[in-house]
Design an enzyme around this catalytic site. Sequence first.
Site, short mmCIF file in Angstrom:
data_model
loop_
_atom_site.label_atom_id
_atom_site.label_comp_id
_atom_site.label_asym_id
_atom_site.label_seq_id
_atom_site.Cartn_x
_atom_site.Cartn_y
_atom_site.Cartn_z
N SER A 30 0.94 -1.19 -0.20
CA SER A 30 0.09 0.20 0.33
C SER A 30 0.93 1.47 0.12
CB SER A 30 -0.97 -0.09 1.15
OG SER A 30 -2.02 1.16 1.10
N ASP A 83 -10.12 -5.90 -2.84
CA ASP A 83 -9.56 -4.72 -1.95
C ASP A 83 -10.33 -3.31 -1.98
OD1 ASP A 83 -7.55 -2.58 -1.03
OD2 ASP A 83 -6.19 -3.51 -1.68
N HIS A 129 -7.44 -5.82 1.34
CA HIS A 129 -5.98 -5.15 1.32
C HIS A 129 -5.26 -5.54 2.90
CE1 HIS A 129 -4.09 -1.41 0.27
NE2 HIS A 129 -4.04 -1.18 1.56
#
Lengths: 279, 279
Positions: free
Chosen positions: A149, A225, A258
């Site tokens: 991320s 996600d 995620h």
Amino acid sequence: MEIVSDVRSHGGRQLVVKHASAATGTDMTFSIFLPPQAEGGGKLPVIWYLSGLTCTHANVTEKGEYRAACAEHGLIFVAPDTSPRGEGVPDDHSGSYDFGLGAGFYVDATQEPFAKNYRMWTYVTEELPALVAAEFPADMGRQGITGHSMGGHGALTVALSHPGRFSSVSTFAPIVAPSQVPWGEKALGGYLGDEPEQWRQHDSVALIEDGARLDELLVDVGTADPFLNTELKPELLRRACEDAGIDLQLNLREGYDHSYYFISTFMSAHLAWHAERLC
Amino acid sequence: MEIVSDVRSHGGRQLVVKHASAATGTDMTFSIFLPPQAEGGGKLPVIWYLSGLTCTHANVTEKGEYRAACAEHGLIFVAPDTSPRGEGVPDDHSGSYDFGLGAGFYVDATQEPFAKNYRMWTYVTEELPALVAAEFPADMGRQGITGHSMGGHGALTVALSHPGRFSSVSTFAPIVAPSQVPWGEKALGGYLGDEPEQWRQHDSVALIEDGARLDELLVDVGTADPFLNTELKPELLRRACEDAGIDLQLNLREGYDHSYYFISTFMSAHLAWHAERLC
């Protein structure tokens, strides 16, 4: 340098280390896994893992499931913190999770009150590598980098800005174009101000458009996600890599989110991919 | 039954489930991993993992590194909480970590004020298995059980008290003779009172001395475990198994401690061992 903990795991040693950082003006804490091969006396390839928003070194250290693969391949694995911390370090006024503490975005801030401490770019590209090279059996001629991320953003921008330093680059659910998404606009604006040229140097898609290159790149993103279409936008990276001739392997993983449940699922495959290029 | 979360991981689904427990009179939360093979429609072997002091379902779920092996072998993995929790549930007066919340010790308390809620024996031996059998594709004819520390004690006493239910039994750093060590004396005394016969039914070494049997047993303990000689005392289990003719494989792991860094290191080997007996 203070060894906070040193625990046997997967045949090697999982350490947590604290040190006074000149870059950030604070103590910084990172974790480093030394695989069993480190006891042989030689130097080993090193994988840098840059973490995402809200994380410290601890998240991937506890949940990343990297040690078995690092022990198999003989990889050192280093996980820095994501921001300076401690007394006097400014945070976001509103206490939000996506700016300030836990959200350094791997830049050297130019804006007050952040410029003094928020120097994560210098920390992860200069200070920490020098410390690791000096104190651990890391072969700095064989480095790979990855991240998740915000840390995927960090890994990509660091690698694109240091041609030749990394033999392997991969990321999990990276922010690829921070200039074009809310998390990135807030962070780059807050740390770097209204400076388009500064922003481009910390935006992977812009760096590629401006001529930065990698030979190849492995990216995994989950189709479930929640940030896929708002913050990550992997199609922007795909287009930039196609235009630039960068060999991108982009895996869209059906149903994955995620979280570290996603990261840990594909960690061993990423580490095997790095090992093929480093070992 | 409420599905708190349902996340894809290692090709399967990691669920966290909450339900109203008749045994404890509280809501109880557990995690259950369904490997990819669960989508095939058939029933799969199930591994019960009982956690140690201070833990909830979350510790092993986040740090246990079991999903890769469960996905490989097709094992369902269930991790209950370690005590009742919630408003009105009594805790240790002093707030210590080794009694009360997070420390149910897998017994049905007879002593006040614990008798009403602290019924973890009934919960893990009757209520939760019935729920799992009813709601998930678990083959209750192919069950294995394992656990850590206090949960190793739980796994051993549950297996010894239910001959034929478990085809495979293993533990990580178990408390094997709670009647003879401080953690156990405090817990058995506090929950069961001064009742030597009750204590013997929740003491693995005593159960074996009194005639309970397992065919075989796999145990790993770290030599750097700070509780090795005070609370765990694996030599007591070794002697009891020798006298009883139980095939104990006791692995003393050099330099390993009591943490999930130890458990996660040997988790895949334990699950492979269970799978050999269940699959």
